[in-house]
Write a protein that holds these residues in place. Structure first.
Motif, mmCIF file in Angstrom:
data_model
loop_
_atom_site.group_PDB
_atom_site.id
_atom_site.type_symbol
_atom_site.label_atom_id
_atom_site.label_comp_id
_atom_site.label_asym_id
_atom_site.label_seq_id
_atom_site.Cartn_x
_atom_site.Cartn_y
_atom_site.Cartn_z
ATOM 1 N N LEU A 1 6.057 -6.239 -6.822
ATOM 2 C CA LEU A 1 5.123 -6.176 -7.625
ATOM 3 C C LEU A 1 4.224 -5.007 -7.599
ATOM 4 N N GLN A 2 4.449 -3.919 -8.070
ATOM 5 C CA GLN A 2 3.349 -2.901 -7.977
ATOM 6 C C GLN A 2 2.973 -1.818 -8.837
ATOM 7 N N THR A 3 2.504 -1.354 -9.064
ATOM 8 C CA THR A 3 2.340 -0.518 -10.290
ATOM 9 C C THR A 3 1.788 1.190 -10.514
ATOM 10 N N THR A 4 1.523 1.071 -8.948
ATOM 11 C CA THR A 4 1.680 2.625 -8.999
ATOM 12 C C THR A 4 2.629 2.983 -8.296
ATOM 13 N N ILE A 5 2.758 4.661 -8.614
ATOM 14 C CA ILE A 5 3.924 4.476 -8.277
ATOM 15 C C ILE A 5 3.448 6.223 -8.379
ATOM 16 N N THR A 6 4.669 6.537 -7.165
ATOM 17 C CA THR A 6 4.665 8.512 -6.684
ATOM 18 C C THR A 6 6.519 9.007 -7.894
ATOM 19 N N PRO B 1 9.196 6.282 0.922
ATOM 20 C CA PRO B 1 8.335 7.268 1.878
ATOM 21 C C PRO B 1 7.371 7.751 1.669
ATOM 22 N N TYR B 2 6.542 7.582 0.812
ATOM 23 C CA TYR B 2 5.229 7.248 0.265
ATOM 24 C C TYR B 2 4.356 5.956 -0.060
ATOM 25 N N GLU B 3 2.841 6.176 0.019
ATOM 26 C CA GLU B 3 1.734 5.042 0.763
ATOM 27 C C GLU B 3 2.437 4.214 -0.774
ATOM 28 N N PHE C 1 11.394 2.687 -4.600
ATOM 29 C CA PHE C 1 11.474 2.640 -3.227
ATOM 30 C C PHE C 1 10.105 1.598 -2.824
ATOM 31 N N ASP C 2 10.146 0.923 -2.212
ATOM 32 C CA ASP C 2 8.742 -0.252 -2.140
ATOM 33 C C ASP C 2 7.343 0.600 -1.545
ATOM 34 N N HIS D 1 8.416 21.751 -8.041
ATOM 35 C CA HIS D 1 8.501 20.229 -7.787
ATOM 36 C C HIS D 1 6.818 20.073 -8.087
ATOM 37 N N ILE D 2 6.471 18.846 -8.456
ATOM 38 C CA ILE D 2 5.029 18.592 -8.666
ATOM 39 C C ILE D 2 5.422 17.218 -8.456
ATOM 40 N N GLU D 3 4.077 17.040 -7.472
ATOM 41 C CA GLU D 3 4.238 15.252 -7.043
ATOM 42 C C GLU D 3 2.887 15.024 -8.530
ATOM 43 N N MET D 4 3.021 13.647 -8.650
ATOM 44 C CA MET D 4 2.440 13.205 -10.304
ATOM 45 C C MET D 4 2.845 11.442 -9.325
ATOM 46 N N VAL D 5 1.215 11.027 -9.947
ATOM 47 C CA VAL D 5 1.214 9.615 -9.932
ATOM 48 C C VAL D 5 1.139 8.805 -11.494
ATOM 49 N N LYS D 6 1.943 7.529 -10.902
ATOM 50 C CA LYS D 6 1.651 6.620 -12.693
ATOM 51 C C LYS D 6 0.859 5.475 -12.066
ATOM 52 N N ARG D 7 -0.288 5.136 -12.460
ATOM 53 C CA ARG D 7 -1.501 3.530 -11.656
ATOM 54 C C ARG D 7 -1.409 3.099 -12.835
#
Length: 148
Positions: free
Chosen positions: A107-112, A70-72, A65-66, A142-148
């Motif tokens: 064109l996004q590099t931050t992913i949740t 469902p996330y920012e 998803f862009d 579960h755990i929320e994780m982010v790649k920046r």
């Protein structure tokens, strides 16, 4: 096992592709994980679907998803590999393709992601870091994780 990889928005999926995607998701998330929940959640129409086929069957799948839903940030979800293909290291290939598709399509590099807790080290190896404590989603840790 050589897969044919496809990246498609919902409206371009064939009926057969959609059927195979939903069949695999049901097989893994509902039957294998013994989890009764609403997999067809209304979000598929807003997703881009990343999947690998072998002999006409979907054996690896994720939806992306862009940012904003469902996330920012952009996000990846419903990451699965068919049980009989898990010894092929397809999870890593699938995630690499999904991460690249997020960058290329949105064109996004931050992913949740909302990752099953037992896969935390796997996702860390792909550059994700934990951003939450453990929580239950459909009675699965579960755990929320982010790649920046």
């Amino acid at each position: 096992m050589t897969l044919t990889w496809k990246i498609k928005p919902f409206e371009t999926l064939s009926a057969t592709e959609l059927y195979e995607i939903l069949r695999l998701r049901s097989e893994v998330f509902v039957v294998e994980q013994n989890c009764v929940y609403q997999d067809v959640d209304g979000r598929d129409v807003q997703a881009v679907h990343v999947f690998g086929e072998f002999e006409g069957k979907v054996v690896a799948y994720a939806r992306i998803f862009d940012k904003g839903f469902p996330y920012e940030t952009a996000s990846i979800g419903r990451v699965i590999v068919k049980q009989t293909a898990r010894d092929q290291k397809l999870g890593r290939v699938l995630m690499e393709k999904a991460i690249a598709a997020v960058a290329e399509r949105f064109l996004q590099t931050t992913i949740t992601i909302s990752a099953q807790l037992y896969l935390q080290k796997f996702y860390e190896s792909l550059g994700f870091t934990a951003t939450s404590e453990m929580y239950l989603e459909d009675d699965i840790p579960h755990i929320e994780m982010v790649k920046r």
